[in-house]
Design an enzyme around this catalytic site. Sequence first.
Site, PDB file in Angstrom:
ATOM      1  N   HIS A 124      -2.322   5.600  -1.965  1.00 33.56           N
ATOM      2  CA  HIS A 124      -2.875   6.756  -1.256  1.00 33.56           C
ATOM      3  C   HIS A 124      -1.959   7.958  -1.477  1.00 33.56           C
ATOM      4  O   HIS A 124      -0.761   7.877  -1.227  1.00 33.56           O
ATOM      5  CB  HIS A 124      -2.975   6.474   0.248  1.00 33.56           C
ATOM      6  CG  HIS A 124      -3.862   5.314   0.546  1.00 33.56           C
ATOM      7  ND1 HIS A 124      -5.177   5.461   0.893  1.00 33.56           N
ATOM      8  CD2 HIS A 124      -3.631   3.978   0.509  1.00 33.56           C
ATOM      9  CE1 HIS A 124      -5.719   4.271   1.072  1.00 33.56           C
ATOM     10  NE2 HIS A 124      -4.792   3.352   0.847  1.00 33.56           N
ATOM     11  N   MET A 177       0.840  -1.174   0.000  1.00 31.07           N
ATOM     12  CA  MET A 177       0.000   0.000   0.000  1.00 31.07           C
ATOM     13  C   MET A 177       0.887   1.241   0.000  1.00 31.07           C
ATOM     14  O   MET A 177       1.317   1.682   1.053  1.00 31.07           O
ATOM     15  CB  MET A 177      -0.913  -0.011   1.225  1.00 31.07           C
ATOM     16  CG  MET A 177      -1.740   1.244   1.359  1.00 31.07           C
ATOM     17  SD  MET A 177      -2.885   1.238   2.736  1.00 31.07           S
ATOM     18  CE  MET A 177      -1.812   1.603   4.099  1.00 31.07           C
ATOM     19  N   PRO A 178       1.184   1.816  -1.167  1.00 30.93           N
ATOM     20  CA  PRO A 178       1.984   3.040  -1.211  1.00 30.93           C
ATOM     21  C   PRO A 178       1.221   4.217  -0.590  1.00 30.93           C
ATOM     22  O   PRO A 178       0.011   4.355  -0.769  1.00 30.93           O
ATOM     23  CB  PRO A 178       2.215   3.288  -2.691  1.00 30.93           C
ATOM     24  CG  PRO A 178       1.917   2.011  -3.361  1.00 30.93           C
ATOM     25  CD  PRO A 178       0.917   1.305  -2.501  1.00 30.93           C
ATOM     26  N   TYR A 179       1.965   5.036   0.118  1.00 30.79           N
ATOM     27  CA  TYR A 179       1.446   6.271   0.689  1.00 30.79           C
ATOM     28  C   TYR A 179       2.425   7.371   0.316  1.00 30.79           C
ATOM     29  O   TYR A 179       3.614   7.277   0.609  1.00 30.79           O
ATOM     30  CB  TYR A 179       1.338   6.149   2.217  1.00 30.79           C
ATOM     31  CG  TYR A 179       1.114   7.466   2.919  1.00 30.79           C
ATOM     32  CD1 TYR A 179      -0.158   8.011   3.011  1.00 30.79           C
ATOM     33  CD2 TYR A 179       2.173   8.160   3.481  1.00 30.79           C
ATOM     34  CE1 TYR A 179      -0.367   9.217   3.650  1.00 30.79           C
ATOM     35  CE2 TYR A 179       1.978   9.368   4.125  1.00 30.79           C
ATOM     36  CZ  TYR A 179       0.702   9.893   4.205  1.00 30.79           C
ATOM     37  OH  TYR A 179       0.495  11.087   4.839  1.00 30.79           O
TER      38      TYR A 179
END
Length: 85
Positions: free
Chosen positions: A41, A1-3
């Site tokens: 995100h 999950m990249p942020y």
Amino acid sequence: MPYVNVKITRDGVTAEQKAQIVAEITATLQRVLGKRPEHTHIVIDEIDPENWGFAGMLTTEYRRQAANNSPTTSDCGSDPQNPLS
């Protein structure tokens, strides 16, 4: 999950520009790292220029000095050393 957290000064950035930033960062993460867009995100934090310092002074003062030192308004482009311009 990249942020990804993008911080910019709050001064005239449109919703359309922000949408483009989100879309292009998401596309880059997908293309380069194979990350799924639905798991990516992007958060854009807008900071008031008087709450951001650059070159030993507040951004508002830096910009004021840069504008006063510029011979013409046509020469007022973005400063490659200042990511806030």
